[in-house]
Design an enzyme around this catalytic site. Structure first.
Site, PDB file in Angstrom:
ATOM      1  N   GLY A 146      12.155 -15.730 -27.039  1.00 23.88           N
ATOM      2  CA  GLY A 146      12.433 -16.485 -28.670  1.00 23.88           C
ATOM      3  C   GLY A 146      13.751 -16.518 -28.700  1.00 23.88           C
ATOM      4  N   GLU A 262      18.799 -28.318 -37.934  1.00 19.21           N
ATOM      5  CA  GLU A 262      17.649 -27.539 -37.685  1.00 19.21           C
ATOM      6  C   GLU A 262      17.721 -26.630 -38.610  1.00 19.21           C
ATOM      7  OE1 GLU A 262      15.928 -25.978 -34.171  1.00 19.21           O
ATOM      8  OE2 GLU A 262      14.189 -24.929 -35.360  1.00 19.21           O
ATOM      9  N   ARG A 263      18.757 -25.829 -38.843  1.00 19.98           N
ATOM     10  CA  ARG A 263      18.959 -24.325 -39.755  1.00 19.98           C
ATOM     11  C   ARG A 263      19.178 -25.056 -41.160  1.00 19.98           C
ATOM     12  NH1 ARG A 263      21.512 -21.111 -34.636  1.00 19.98           N
ATOM     13  NH2 ARG A 263      19.593 -20.519 -34.208  1.00 19.98           N
TER      14      ARG A 263
HETATM   15  C1  FAD Z   1       5.289 -20.912 -37.224  1.00 27.47           C
HETATM   16  C2  FAD Z   1       6.280 -20.722 -36.142  1.00 27.47           C
HETATM   17  C3  FAD Z   1       6.783 -22.118 -35.767  1.00 27.47           C
HETATM   18  C4  FAD Z   1       7.807 -22.278 -34.837  1.00 27.47           C
HETATM   19  N1  FAD Z   1       8.079 -23.551 -34.232  1.00 27.47           N
HETATM   20  C5  FAD Z   1       8.750 -23.372 -33.121  1.00 27.47           C
HETATM   21  C6  FAD Z   1       8.836 -24.907 -32.355  1.00 27.47           C
HETATM   22  O1  FAD Z   1       8.669 -25.777 -32.777  1.00 27.47           O
HETATM   23  N2  FAD Z   1       9.707 -24.785 -31.185  1.00 27.47           N
HETATM   24  C7  FAD Z   1      10.139 -23.707 -30.718  1.00 27.47           C
HETATM   25  O2  FAD Z   1      10.666 -23.743 -29.629  1.00 27.47           O
HETATM   26  N3  FAD Z   1       9.879 -22.447 -31.296  1.00 27.47           N
HETATM   27  C8  FAD Z   1       9.153 -22.481 -32.508  1.00 27.47           C
HETATM   28  N4  FAD Z   1       9.006 -21.147 -32.910  1.00 27.47           N
HETATM   29  C9  FAD Z   1       9.543 -20.199 -32.482  1.00 27.47           C
HETATM   30  C10 FAD Z   1      10.706 -19.341 -33.232  1.00 27.47           C
HETATM   31  O3  FAD Z   1      11.672 -20.168 -33.268  1.00 27.47           O
HETATM   32  C11 FAD Z   1      10.927 -17.821 -32.576  1.00 27.47           C
HETATM   33  O4  FAD Z   1       9.730 -17.106 -32.977  1.00 27.47           O
HETATM   34  C12 FAD Z   1      11.984 -17.134 -33.163  1.00 27.47           C
HETATM   35  O5  FAD Z   1      13.451 -17.609 -32.561  1.00 27.47           O
HETATM   36  C13 FAD Z   1      12.044 -15.581 -32.856  1.00 27.47           C
HETATM   37  O6  FAD Z   1      11.788 -15.456 -31.272  1.00 27.47           O
HETATM   38  P1  FAD Z   1      10.695 -14.518 -31.052  1.00 27.47           P
HETATM   39  O7  FAD Z   1       9.534 -14.749 -31.920  1.00 27.47           O
HETATM   40  O8  FAD Z   1      10.529 -14.341 -29.514  1.00 27.47           O
HETATM   41  O9  FAD Z   1      11.198 -12.921 -31.485  1.00 27.47           O
HETATM   42  P2  FAD Z   1      12.113 -12.078 -30.579  1.00 27.47           P
HETATM   43  O10 FAD Z   1      13.113 -12.743 -30.071  1.00 27.47           O
HETATM   44  O11 FAD Z   1      11.135 -11.294 -29.765  1.00 27.47           O
HETATM   45  O12 FAD Z   1      12.615 -10.846 -31.851  1.00 27.47           O
HETATM   46  C14 FAD Z   1      12.005 -10.130 -32.525  1.00 27.47           C
HETATM   47  C15 FAD Z   1      12.606  -9.089 -33.335  1.00 27.47           C
HETATM   48  O13 FAD Z   1      13.962  -8.830 -32.695  1.00 27.47           O
HETATM   49  C16 FAD Z   1      14.964  -9.153 -33.354  1.00 27.47           C
HETATM   50  N5  FAD Z   1      16.293  -9.215 -32.420  1.00 27.47           N
HETATM   51  C17 FAD Z   1      16.313 -10.229 -31.372  1.00 27.47           C
HETATM   52  N6  FAD Z   1      17.411 -10.237 -30.715  1.00 27.47           N
HETATM   53  C18 FAD Z   1      18.309  -9.111 -31.503  1.00 27.47           C
HETATM   54  C19 FAD Z   1      19.485  -9.158 -31.481  1.00 27.47           C
HETATM   55  N7  FAD Z   1      20.443  -9.223 -30.401  1.00 27.47           N
HETATM   56  N8  FAD Z   1      19.883  -8.007 -32.274  1.00 27.47           N
HETATM   57  C20 FAD Z   1      19.256  -7.758 -33.321  1.00 27.47           C
HETATM   58  N9  FAD Z   1      17.955  -7.792 -33.443  1.00 27.47           N
HETATM   59  C21 FAD Z   1      17.482  -8.902 -32.543  1.00 27.47           C
HETATM   60  C22 FAD Z   1      14.566 -10.464 -34.213  1.00 27.47           C
HETATM   61  O14 FAD Z   1      15.491 -10.676 -35.141  1.00 27.47           O
HETATM   62  C23 FAD Z   1      13.096 -10.032 -34.594  1.00 27.47           C
HETATM   63  O15 FAD Z   1      13.295  -9.388 -35.665  1.00 27.47           O
HETATM   64  C24 FAD Z   1       8.230 -21.076 -34.170  1.00 27.47           C
HETATM   65  C25 FAD Z   1       7.833 -19.888 -34.468  1.00 27.47           C
HETATM   66  C26 FAD Z   1       6.924 -19.731 -35.607  1.00 27.47           C
HETATM   67  C27 FAD Z   1       6.558 -18.526 -36.180  1.00 27.47           C
END
Ligand code: FAD
Length: 399
Positions: A146, A262-263
């Site tokens: 993600g 988006e943000r």
């Molecule tokens: C309701 C919902 C709707 C969404 N809609 C969309 C959509 O329409 N399209 C789409 O593409 N995505 C969508 N998303 C996905 C969303 O953008 C991702 O969930 C988000 O970017 C985080 O990615 P991840 O869930 O894989 O978390 P991860 O990347 O696995 O992160 C896990 C934790 O690690 C932390 N972390 C990650 N990297 C670092 C770093 N370098 N240093 C310190 N901490 C770090 C994060 O902050 C988090 O706390 C949606 C998510 C949700 C929950």
């Protein structure tokens, strides 16, 4: 267009805001009436069903909200501004409702069409985009990645005859994914370069009726119950070369560019939710009596709401400034990240404090504050987590 500035009534004081004029306020009245007539009476049904009905999106199309920024030649109003979207965020939050998964149609879909679509693609895509006949979503996130967008595994290989790409892979958490007719799918068309792992990602406007394209589970979420969030799978999906958006392998650059808008949308929406929360809490504490007195009469209540109001005022200033910068084409990735970080963290604190003032009723979904609390939680996660926002800001500081 009139340039007279309009004061916005917040929770009792009139704060002079400079972002909206009389046209925006007239639009606000229209949206408010639409929400009262078309959304409020059926919102509980949508909540129970876990999504807004597909037909509702045609109504939004008729209302004209999908075409505000779309050029007139493609059926839109041709207004080069995000301010009408901002009004919609405020009005949906104010009413304690949402427009379901359609929120991503304009916020996530349109910037890519505006930026990357050829004239032929615009003619093909935009009229149906404006009417709601074709709903769009954006698919970046995968089960395994993600935050680290460059780590995606979905592939798109050009066919031997050069007529189409063959798409394979899976996406998850895709907002609007159940109803979407076109999804902007991000996929690897080339391996990453040794010196640039962001190289090699391309964007495709994939027709969701294509063979091999399937929608998996509609995900059961903590909040945003009315928005359809889905898993998607692609098995040898043939995507015509005409549906490539922009140039091959430059997808990461396009995503980086458009994530700023988006943000901003998430930041503005979060600020609007915080503002609505203060309004809900203020109304509630004036009606609820405890120990024979209105909850509003306790000094703690006044102090809590005053502190929340001050936070909302600050978030409003940040959200408005980012809106002006976005409209001027000057919103940088770091400023957008800063606005998202600040407004979503404010909303998190404010909504929690406003829920507390509701006592046990604040935990009941029949009260809008409970739904706001659940809906708001994801603002610090999607569109990039708060941690990722801090990384972007720190980088811009030379750290
Ligand atoms: C309701 C919902 C709707 C969404 N809609 C969309 C959509 O329409 N399209 C789409 O593409 N995505 C969508 N998303 C996905 C969303 O953008 C991702 O969930 C988000 O970017 C985080 O990615 P991840 O869930 O894989 O978390 P991860 O990347 O696995 O992160 C896990 C934790 O690690 C932390 N972390 C990650 N990297 C670092 C770093 N370098 N240093 C310190 N901490 C770090 C994060 O902050 C988090 O706390 C949606 C998510 C949700 C929950």
């Amino acid at each position: 267009m009139s340039k007279r500035l309009v004061g916005s009534v917040t929770q009792g004081a009139v704060v002079r805001r400079t972002v909206f004029n009389e046209d925006h306020e007239a639009f606000r009245e229209t949206v408010r009436a639409f929400i009262e007539a078309e959304v409020v009476p059926v919102y509980d049904e949508w909540f129970a069903a876990g999504q807004a009905p597909r037909d509702f999106y045609y109504k939004l199309g008729e209302l004209g909200v999908f075409g505000i920024r779309v050029p007139e030649e493609f059926g839109g109003a041709g207004i080069d501004s995000h301010k009408f979207e901002a009004v919609m965020y405020e009005e949906t939050a104010r009413a304690g409702v949402s427009f379901g998964g359609s929120g991503v149609h304009v916020l996530l879909g349109l910037p890519y069409i505006e930026m990357l679509a050829t004239d032929e693609q615009k003619k093909r895509f935009l009229p149906k985009f404006v009417s709601g006949e074709e709903m769009w979503a954006l698919a970046m996130t995968e089960p395994g990645t993600g935050s680290d967008v460059a780590g995606m595994k979905t592939t798109a290989k050009l066919s031997a005859d050069g007529t189409h790409y063959v798409l394979n892979g899976a996406k998850t958490f895709i907002t609007g994914g159940v109803h979407a007719d076109r999804v902007i799918v991000c996929a690897r068309t080339s391996a990453p370069r040794e010196d640039d792992r962001r190289f090699g990602i391309s964007l495709f406007a994939v027709d969701t009726k294509s063979a091999g394209y399937s929608v998996g589970r509609k995900l059961d979420k903590l909040g945003l119950k009315v928005s359809d969030t889905a898993e998607l799978a692609f098995v040898d999906v043939e995507v015509p070369v005409d549906d490539l958006l922009g140039e091959e392998n430059k997808g990461f650059h396009y995503l980086g560019h458009n994530l700023a808008s988006e943000r901003w949308g998430i930041a503005f929406g979060a600020y609007a939710q915080a503002k609505a929360a203060v309004r809900f809490a203020k109304e509630y504490v004036q009606e609820r009596a405890v120990f024979g007195k209105p909850v509003a009469s306790f000094q703690n209540t006044k102090f809590e709401l005053a502190a929340c109001q001050a936070e909302v005022d600050a978030a409003e200033a940040v959200a408005d400034r980012a809106l002006e910068a976005l409209d001027a084409g000057e919103l940088t990735p770091a400023e957008a990240a800063s606005a998202k970080l600040f407004c979503t963290e404010v909303a998190h604190r404010v909504i929690d404090r406003c829920l507390q003032l509701h006592g046990g009723y604040g935990f009941m979904n029949e009260y809008p504050i409970a739904r706001l609390y659940a809906d708001n939680r994801v603002n610090r996660i999607y569109g990039g987590t708060s941690e990722v926002m801090k990384m972007i800001i720190a980088k811009s500081m030379g750290l």
